[in-house]
Design an enzyme around this catalytic site. Structure first.
Site, PDB file in Angstrom:
ATOM      1  N   THR A 225     -16.273   2.278   3.994  1.00  0.00           N
ATOM      2  CA  THR A 225     -14.812   2.229   4.185  1.00  0.00           C
ATOM      3  C   THR A 225     -14.306   3.669   4.361  1.00  0.00           C
ATOM      4  O   THR A 225     -15.070   4.620   4.137  1.00  0.00           O
ATOM      5  CB  THR A 225     -14.099   1.627   2.949  1.00  0.00           C
ATOM      6  OG1 THR A 225     -14.210   2.560   1.870  1.00  0.00           O
ATOM      7  CG2 THR A 225     -14.677   0.282   2.542  1.00  0.00           C
TER       8      THR A 225
ATOM      9  N   TYR B 201     -13.703   7.816 -12.535  1.00  0.00           N
ATOM     10  CA  TYR B 201     -13.816   6.556 -11.794  1.00  0.00           C
ATOM     11  C   TYR B 201     -14.563   5.514 -12.627  1.00  0.00           C
ATOM     12  O   TYR B 201     -14.108   4.373 -12.776  1.00  0.00           O
ATOM     13  CB  TYR B 201     -14.548   6.826 -10.470  1.00  0.00           C
ATOM     14  CG  TYR B 201     -14.619   5.649  -9.525  1.00  0.00           C
ATOM     15  CD1 TYR B 201     -13.495   5.216  -8.848  1.00  0.00           C
ATOM     16  CD2 TYR B 201     -15.818   4.992  -9.297  1.00  0.00           C
ATOM     17  CE1 TYR B 201     -13.558   4.152  -7.958  1.00  0.00           C
ATOM     18  CE2 TYR B 201     -15.895   3.927  -8.412  1.00  0.00           C
ATOM     19  CZ  TYR B 201     -14.763   3.508  -7.743  1.00  0.00           C
ATOM     20  OH  TYR B 201     -14.830   2.447  -6.869  1.00  0.00           O
TER      21      TYR B 201
ATOM     22  N   ASP C  91       0.851  -1.202   0.000  1.00  0.00           N
ATOM     23  CA  ASP C  91       0.000   0.000   0.000  1.00  0.00           C
ATOM     24  C   ASP C  91       0.881   1.244   0.000  1.00  0.00           C
ATOM     25  O   ASP C  91       2.014   1.208   0.477  1.00  0.00           O
ATOM     26  CB  ASP C  91      -0.888  -0.008   1.259  1.00  0.00           C
ATOM     27  CG  ASP C  91      -2.126   0.859   1.126  1.00  0.00           C
ATOM     28  OD1 ASP C  91      -3.235   0.315   1.126  1.00  0.00           O
ATOM     29  OD2 ASP C  91      -1.984   2.102   1.027  1.00  0.00           O
TER      30      ASP C  91
HETATM   31  P1  NAP Z   1      -9.722   2.780   0.842  1.00  0.00           P
HETATM   32  O1  NAP Z   1     -10.239   2.534   2.207  1.00  0.00           O
HETATM   33  O2  NAP Z   1      -9.378   4.183   0.437  1.00  0.00           O
HETATM   34  O3  NAP Z   1      -8.470   1.819   0.600  1.00  0.00           O
HETATM   35  C1  NAP Z   1      -7.698   1.897  -0.573  1.00  0.00           C
HETATM   36  C2  NAP Z   1      -6.234   1.819  -0.198  1.00  0.00           C
HETATM   37  O4  NAP Z   1      -5.477   1.872  -1.430  1.00  0.00           O
HETATM   38  C3  NAP Z   1      -5.774   3.038   0.643  1.00  0.00           C
HETATM   39  O5  NAP Z   1      -4.882   2.655   1.650  1.00  0.00           O
HETATM   40  C4  NAP Z   1      -5.099   3.885  -0.423  1.00  0.00           C
HETATM   41  O6  NAP Z   1      -4.179   4.819   0.073  1.00  0.00           O
HETATM   42  C5  NAP Z   1      -4.443   2.818  -1.261  1.00  0.00           C
HETATM   43  N1  NAP Z   1      -3.947   3.356  -2.530  1.00  0.00           N
HETATM   44  C6  NAP Z   1      -4.409   4.429  -3.232  1.00  0.00           C
HETATM   45  N2  NAP Z   1      -3.659   4.635  -4.297  1.00  0.00           N
HETATM   46  C7  NAP Z   1      -2.676   3.698  -4.286  1.00  0.00           C
HETATM   47  C8  NAP Z   1      -1.579   3.440  -5.115  1.00  0.00           C
HETATM   48  N3  NAP Z   1      -1.304   4.204  -6.182  1.00  0.00           N
HETATM   49  N4  NAP Z   1      -0.777   2.387  -4.822  1.00  0.00           N
HETATM   50  C9  NAP Z   1      -1.022   1.625  -3.733  1.00  0.00           C
HETATM   51  N5  NAP Z   1      -2.042   1.851  -2.880  1.00  0.00           N
HETATM   52  C10 NAP Z   1      -2.856   2.874  -3.157  1.00  0.00           C
HETATM   53  O7  NAP Z   1     -10.780   2.295  -0.257  1.00  0.00           O
HETATM   54  P2  NAP Z   1     -11.811   1.060  -0.297  1.00  0.00           P
HETATM   55  O8  NAP Z   1     -13.171   1.625  -0.199  1.00  0.00           O
HETATM   56  O9  NAP Z   1     -11.381  -0.037   0.577  1.00  0.00           O
HETATM   57  O10 NAP Z   1     -11.628   0.627  -1.815  1.00  0.00           O
HETATM   58  C11 NAP Z   1     -10.852  -0.503  -2.211  1.00  0.00           C
HETATM   59  C12 NAP Z   1     -11.154  -0.788  -3.674  1.00  0.00           C
HETATM   60  O11 NAP Z   1     -12.557  -1.097  -3.803  1.00  0.00           O
HETATM   61  C13 NAP Z   1     -10.911   0.406  -4.596  1.00  0.00           C
HETATM   62  O12 NAP Z   1     -10.409  -0.050  -5.836  1.00  0.00           O
HETATM   63  C14 NAP Z   1     -12.296   0.985  -4.787  1.00  0.00           C
HETATM   64  O13 NAP Z   1     -12.417   1.686  -6.001  1.00  0.00           O
HETATM   65  C15 NAP Z   1     -13.125  -0.279  -4.785  1.00  0.00           C
HETATM   66  N6  NAP Z   1     -14.538  -0.056  -4.473  1.00  0.00           N
HETATM   67  C16 NAP Z   1     -14.892   0.509  -3.291  1.00  0.00           C
HETATM   68  C17 NAP Z   1     -16.247   0.709  -3.035  1.00  0.00           C
HETATM   69  C18 NAP Z   1     -16.736   1.335  -1.767  1.00  0.00           C
HETATM   70  O14 NAP Z   1     -17.948   1.635  -1.681  1.00  0.00           O
HETATM   71  N7  NAP Z   1     -15.896   1.540  -0.770  1.00  0.00           N
HETATM   72  C19 NAP Z   1     -17.213   0.337  -3.983  1.00  0.00           C
HETATM   73  C20 NAP Z   1     -16.789  -0.242  -5.166  1.00  0.00           C
HETATM   74  C21 NAP Z   1     -15.451  -0.435  -5.401  1.00  0.00           C
HETATM   75  P3  NAP Z   1      -4.650   6.380   0.206  1.00  0.00           P
HETATM   76  O15 NAP Z   1      -5.474   6.407   1.458  1.00  0.00           O
HETATM   77  O16 NAP Z   1      -3.370   7.115   0.288  1.00  0.00           O
HETATM   78  O17 NAP Z   1      -5.441   6.724  -1.026  1.00  0.00           O
END
Ligand code: NAP
Length: 254
Positions: free
Chosen positions: A190, A155, A37
């Site tokens: 999240t 996105y 990460d």
């Molecule tokens: P999150 O809590 O923000 O976790 C994502 C993690 O990825 C964070 O630690 C983030 O760091 C890290 N990250 C960002 N850019 C990166 C990079 N270039 N290289 C390595 N790590 C990086 O988000 P989440 O909600 O768990 O989402 C996880 C995945 O599920 C994402 O792909 C998101 O699009 C997808 N998703 C989420 C939802 C939802 O409702 N939550 C719905 C559909 C899909 P930073 O904090 O520095 O950005």
């Protein structure tokens, strides 16, 4: 015998949200887990909280940097050997309509959500092919990867790309025994989406959009990721797996 005993899985975005829940789930099921990460401190704190440092490796990573992704694979091989699984949970969420989205924001979403997936899938697959070993990849797209969502142009475009990446890679890698599937979560609570849960009216809207009547929790996506990584679904590849409370099926009547 646990499902992932003696297996190694790399989880990108493993420090937060869906990725962190995936790390915990795979660890509980016996895997060695590489937590990769941008947020190295958060990844280290998670590893400390989970327990056995022998089965966890924290690695600072920007998935959009192909050389850094190669270094991640190298570190994994050195510590645990050639990995068995890859869960691509790293992602960012660009907000704005097409008129509000500038090229920088668009490129950032594509660079992390889509190119990041390409970098990790390619580097992981190359290691396995070179070693003559099969394995499994699970990408994380979104409900916004199978249908449009207003005001999320960058996105939506990048997450549609993740489904194309998955399908193309599944066709290319099947002959090497490497499966590639993708989950498409609905609204999950999240750190990424936390601001959307601050306004009670918005929470009502989110819940009403999901036939199951609520938002999802990261552990529910982690369970689907573990399912798609497991050997018991060895005949499943190229699958798009919605874990969205039914939101992609249609609007509920309530
Ligand atoms: P999150 O809590 O923000 O976790 C994502 C993690 O990825 C964070 O630690 C983030 O760091 C890290 N990250 C960002 N850019 C990166 C990079 N270039 N290289 C390595 N790590 C990086 O988000 P989440 O909600 O768990 O989402 C996880 C995945 O599920 C994402 O792909 C998101 O699009 C997808 N998703 C989420 C939802 C939802 O409702 N939550 C719905 C559909 C899909 P930073 O904090 O520095 O950005």
């Amino acid at each position: 015998m646990k499902r992932f005993s003696a297996k190694t899985v790399i989880v990108t975005g493993g420090a937060s949200g869906i990725g962190a829940a995936t790390v915990r789930r795979l660890y509980e099921e016996g895997a060695n887990v590489v937590i990769a990460d941008l947020q190295e401190d958060a990844a280290s704190a998670l590893a400390q909280d989970i327990g056995d440092p022998q089965r966890l490796l924290v690695h600072a990573l920007d998935v959009s940097d192909a050389e850094a992704v190669d270094a991640l694979m190298e570190a994994c091989v050195e510590r645990f050997g050639v990995p068995d699984g890859l869960a691509n949970c790293a992602g960012v969420r660009g907000v704005g309509s097409i008129l509000e989205t500038d090229l920088d924001l668009f490129r950032r979403n594509v660079a992390i959500n889509l190119e990041g997936g390409f970098n990790t899938c390619k580097a992981f697959a190359q290691r396995l092919v070179d070693a003559g070993k099969g394995g499994a990849i699970v990408n994380v797209s979104s409900a916004a990867g199978i249908q449009g969502v207003p005001n999320r142009l960058a996105y939506v475009a990048s997450k549609h790309g993740v489904i194309g990446l998955t399908r193309g890679a599944a066709l290319d890698l099947g002959k090497y025994g490497i499966r590639v599937n993708v989950v498409t979560p609905g609204m999950i609570h999240t750190p990424m989406t936390a601001p959307m849960f601050e306004d009670p009216e918005n929470v009502d809207r989110i819940r009403a959009a999901h036939p199951i009547g609520r938002e999802g929790m990261p552990e529910e996506i982690a369970a689907a990721i573990a399912f798609a990584l497991a050997d018991e679904v060895a005949f499943m590849t190229g699958a798009v797996i919605p874990v969205d409370g039914g939101s992609s099926v249609g609007q509920p009547s309530h």
